[in-house]
Design a protein around this motif. Structure first.
Motif, PDB file in Angstrom:
ATOM      1  N   PRO A 101       3.446  -4.275 -12.268  1.00 56.57           N
ATOM      2  CA  PRO A 101       4.847  -4.310 -12.719  1.00 56.57           C
ATOM      3  C   PRO A 101       5.814  -3.475 -11.887  1.00 56.57           C
ATOM      4  O   PRO A 101       6.978  -3.836 -11.741  1.00 56.57           O
ATOM      5  CB  PRO A 101       4.761  -3.787 -14.153  1.00 56.57           C
ATOM      6  N   GLU A 102       5.366  -2.371 -11.334  1.00 53.24           N
ATOM      7  CA  GLU A 102       6.277  -1.483 -10.606  1.00 53.24           C
ATOM      8  C   GLU A 102       6.288  -1.750  -9.097  1.00 53.24           C
ATOM      9  O   GLU A 102       6.863  -0.965  -8.320  1.00 53.24           O
ATOM     10  CB  GLU A 102       5.900  -0.013 -10.857  1.00 53.24           C
ATOM     11  N   TYR A 103       5.715  -2.855  -8.678  1.00 53.43           N
ATOM     12  CA  TYR A 103       5.549  -3.127  -7.243  1.00 53.43           C
ATOM     13  C   TYR A 103       6.887  -3.066  -6.494  1.00 53.43           C
ATOM     14  O   TYR A 103       7.064  -2.268  -5.564  1.00 53.43           O
ATOM     15  CB  TYR A 103       4.889  -4.496  -7.050  1.00 53.43           C
ATOM     16  N   TYR A 104       7.831  -3.909  -6.861  1.00 55.30           N
ATOM     17  CA  TYR A 104       9.069  -3.981  -6.082  1.00 55.30           C
ATOM     18  C   TYR A 104       9.985  -2.789  -6.320  1.00 55.30           C
ATOM     19  O   TYR A 104      10.713  -2.368  -5.406  1.00 55.30           O
ATOM     20  CB  TYR A 104       9.785  -5.307  -6.349  1.00 55.30           C
ATOM     21  N   GLU A 105       9.963  -2.198  -7.500  1.00 58.91           N
ATOM     22  CA  GLU A 105      10.763  -0.991  -7.709  1.00 58.91           C
ATOM     23  C   GLU A 105      10.270   0.141  -6.818  1.00 58.91           C
ATOM     24  O   GLU A 105      11.063   0.871  -6.214  1.00 58.91           O
ATOM     25  CB  GLU A 105      10.724  -0.565  -9.173  1.00 58.91           C
ATOM     26  N   THR A 106       8.961   0.267  -6.710  1.00 58.18           N
ATOM     27  CA  THR A 106       8.379   1.315  -5.871  1.00 58.18           C
ATOM     28  C   THR A 106       8.724   1.104  -4.404  1.00 58.18           C
ATOM     29  O   THR A 106       9.149   2.034  -3.704  1.00 58.18           O
ATOM     30  CB  THR A 106       6.849   1.350  -6.041  1.00 58.18           C
ATOM     31  N   ALA A 196      12.973  -3.965  13.768  1.00 57.20           N
ATOM     32  CA  ALA A 196      13.094  -2.833  12.838  1.00 57.20           C
ATOM     33  C   ALA A 196      13.239  -1.528  13.604  1.00 57.20           C
ATOM     34  O   ALA A 196      12.585  -1.323  14.628  1.00 57.20           O
ATOM     35  CB  ALA A 196      11.875  -2.769  11.921  1.00 57.20           C
ATOM     36  N   GLU A 197      14.093  -0.654  13.107  1.00 55.02           N
ATOM     37  CA  GLU A 197      14.217   0.672  13.699  1.00 55.02           C
ATOM     38  C   GLU A 197      13.235   1.656  13.070  1.00 55.02           C
ATOM     39  O   GLU A 197      12.807   2.606  13.717  1.00 55.02           O
ATOM     40  CB  GLU A 197      15.648   1.187  13.532  1.00 55.02           C
ATOM     41  N   LYS A 198      12.876   1.407  11.795  1.00 49.59           N
ATOM     42  CA  LYS A 198      12.020   2.356  11.089  1.00 49.59           C
ATOM     43  C   LYS A 198      11.133   1.615  10.103  1.00 49.59           C
ATOM     44  O   LYS A 198      11.599   0.739   9.372  1.00 49.59           O
ATOM     45  CB  LYS A 198      12.885   3.382  10.355  1.00 49.59           C
ATOM     46  N   LEU A 199       9.868   1.944  10.104  1.00 52.46           N
ATOM     47  CA  LEU A 199       8.888   1.361   9.181  1.00 52.46           C
ATOM     48  C   LEU A 199       8.180   2.493   8.456  1.00 52.46           C
ATOM     49  O   LEU A 199       7.739   3.458   9.085  1.00 52.46           O
ATOM     50  CB  LEU A 199       7.886   0.495   9.948  1.00 52.46           C
ATOM     51  N   THR A 200       8.080   2.358   7.150  1.00 56.07           N
ATOM     52  CA  THR A 200       7.380   3.357   6.341  1.00 56.07           C
ATOM     53  C   THR A 200       6.174   2.715   5.672  1.00 56.07           C
ATOM     54  O   THR A 200       6.274   1.615   5.120  1.00 56.07           O
ATOM     55  CB  THR A 200       8.306   3.959   5.272  1.00 56.07           C
ATOM     56  N   VAL A 201       5.043   3.398   5.729  1.00 54.38           N
ATOM     57  CA  VAL A 201       3.840   2.984   5.013  1.00 54.38           C
ATOM     58  C   VAL A 201       3.688   3.892   3.804  1.00 54.38           C
ATOM     59  O   VAL A 201       3.748   5.119   3.921  1.00 54.38           O
ATOM     60  CB  VAL A 201       2.586   3.061   5.905  1.00 54.38           C
ATOM     61  N   LEU A 202       3.533   3.284   2.649  1.00 58.93           N
ATOM     62  CA  LEU A 202       3.491   4.008   1.380  1.00 58.93           C
ATOM     63  C   LEU A 202       2.075   3.987   0.816  1.00 58.93           C
ATOM     64  O   LEU A 202       1.455   2.927   0.702  1.00 58.93           O
ATOM     65  CB  LEU A 202       4.469   3.359   0.394  1.00 58.93           C
ATOM     66  N   CYS A 203       1.570   5.139   0.456  1.00 61.25           N
ATOM     67  CA  CYS A 203       0.245   5.232  -0.146  1.00 61.25           C
ATOM     68  C   CYS A 203       0.246   4.508  -1.490  1.00 61.25           C
ATOM     69  O   CYS A 203       1.095   4.755  -2.343  1.00 61.25           O
ATOM     70  CB  CYS A 203      -0.134   6.693  -0.337  1.00 61.25           C
ATOM     71  N   GLY A 204      -0.700   3.597  -1.676  1.00 66.80           N
ATOM     72  CA  GLY A 204      -0.782   2.860  -2.933  1.00 66.80           C
ATOM     73  C   GLY A 204      -1.566   1.579  -2.760  1.00 66.80           C
ATOM     74  O   GLY A 204      -1.884   1.166  -1.641  1.00 66.80           O
ATOM     75  N   ASP A 205      -1.893   0.936  -3.872  1.00 66.95           N
ATOM     76  CA  ASP A 205      -2.628  -0.338  -3.843  1.00 66.95           C
ATOM     77  C   ASP A 205      -2.082  -1.249  -4.950  1.00 66.95           C
ATOM     78  O   ASP A 205      -2.811  -1.729  -5.801  1.00 66.95           O
ATOM     79  CB  ASP A 205      -4.133  -0.125  -3.969  1.00 66.95           C
ATOM     80  N   LEU A 206      -0.781  -1.492  -4.899  1.00 69.49           N
ATOM     81  CA  LEU A 206      -0.085  -2.182  -5.990  1.00 69.49           C
ATOM     82  C   LEU A 206      -0.162  -3.700  -5.898  1.00 69.49           C
ATOM     83  O   LEU A 206       0.243  -4.385  -6.845  1.00 69.49           O
ATOM     84  CB  LEU A 206       1.387  -1.751  -6.028  1.00 69.49           C
ATOM     85  N   TYR A 207      -0.630  -4.233  -4.806  1.00 61.08           N
ATOM     86  CA  TYR A 207      -0.749  -5.683  -4.635  1.00 61.08           C
ATOM     87  C   TYR A 207      -2.174  -6.103  -4.958  1.00 61.08           C
ATOM     88  O   TYR A 207      -3.133  -5.403  -4.608  1.00 61.08           O
ATOM     89  CB  TYR A 207      -0.403  -6.069  -3.188  1.00 61.08           C
TER      90      TYR A 207
END
Length: 317
Positions: A101-106, A196-207
């Motif tokens: 549920p929080e995938y896109y908000e995160t 892209a000028e900037k890419l961020t990788v976020l810790c998680g496994d929401l998919y």
């Protein structure tokens, strides 16, 4: 920084003969904690109940658009969805997968707070019944465009799968997925990162990435699996044009690691043999134009591709 509540996310769902899983997929998107969504369901000429399922959901939620088209493959479906997208940000969900549920908000919160153009995260692999199989959880990190391209050289799936990301629409300005080919995300990842000028990788496994036995990516070896080598060849040529010589060797090495498939695919028709020879030509071009530090394996694959692949199979046993 944009106000989060004003940001419209276009979620493109590609669906072909996934009637068993599509309801769960759509529910997971509509039940997101972030609700300012445009959900584009692309029915890629399905012959099961997918068209009816899509239309049913469109009647229930005004955020949903449905596009019915002739079957053209995943690339064609993604291109169709992108052409219809009006959101500020674009995400993809495969019709047999689902998201928490929080995938896109995160992802949106991270994208806005870090002023990134792309945010990527990890996933859980689940079986056909949704049972947990394994997790892929990356470490939080931030990269500029060139550093993200370097990460592609590690052959890391986190940096390839578009379903694990949320991106600004501008990232897709000149992205056209190669129709008639599979491995479409691998083919376009470097184009997106260059935009892209900037890419961020976020810790998680929401998919939740579902392993379906009869899907294209998990079916038996076929000639279409060689499309990954063509994707790498096109990436290699683009790097040459941009003068990114430091990225050529890693790209060639990834291609070498894919060439073993030649020994496992049953080539039966004239067209399939022509495709095999075309793939060998692409690999040889990469090998000959890689500056230095080629491994013995790269050289063996270049000089004797059939012998190399036979040896790969023998030593895997």
């Amino acid at each position: 920084m944009d106000r989060k509540e004003d940001a419209l996310i276009s979620v493109i769902v590609t669906a072909y003969n996934v009637e068993t899983y599509l309801d769960e997929c759509i529910k997971s998107i509509l039940n997101q904690t972030y609700s300012n969504l445009e959900v584009i369901l692309v029915d890629d000429g399905s012959t099961d109940a997918v068209p009816e399922i899509c239309d049913k959901w469109m009647e229930q939620d005004k955020r949903i658009k449905v596009i019915h088209k002739m079957n053209g493959g995943c690339s064609s479906a993604k291109n169709t969805g992108m052409a219809a997208a009006t959101g500020d940000y674009i995400g993809f969900v495969d019709g047999d997968d689902y998201i928490v549920p929080e995938y896109y908000e995160t992802l949106l919160t991270c994208l806005l707070e870090t002023n990134s153009d792309i945010v990527r995260t990890g996933m859980q692999r689940v079986d056909e019944d949704g049972n947990f199989l394994s997790s892929v959880i990356p470490k939080t990190a931030t990269y500029n465009s060139y550093e993200a391209l370097q990460c592609l050289g590690l052959d890391d799936g986190i940096f390839i799968m578009n379903s694990l990301s949320l991106s600004k629409k501008k990232v897709f300005c000149d992205v056209v997925f190669p129709e008639g080919r599979v491995c479409e995300d691998a083919a376009m990842a470097h184009v997106m990162f260059c935009n892209a000028e900037k890419l961020t990788v976020l810790c998680g496994d929401l998919y939740r990435y579902r392993i379906v036995s009869n899907s294209i990516m998990h079916s038996k070896m076929s000639v279409s699996k060689l499309d990954i080598v063509e994707a790498l060849y096109n990436r290699f040529v683009d790097y040459e044009k941009k003068g990114y010589t430091e990225l050529l060797l890693d790209t060639c090495n990834i291609a070498k690691n894919k060439m073993w498939m030649l020994a496992t695919i049953p080539f039966t028709t004239r067209e399939e043999h022509l495709r095999k020879n075309e793939i060998i030509r692409m690999y040889r071009y990469m090998y000959k134009n890689t500056p230095a530090h080629k491994s013995i394996q790269c050289k063996l694959c270049y000089m004797f591709p059939r012998l190399y692949n036979w040896l790969k199979v023998v030593f895997k046993r």
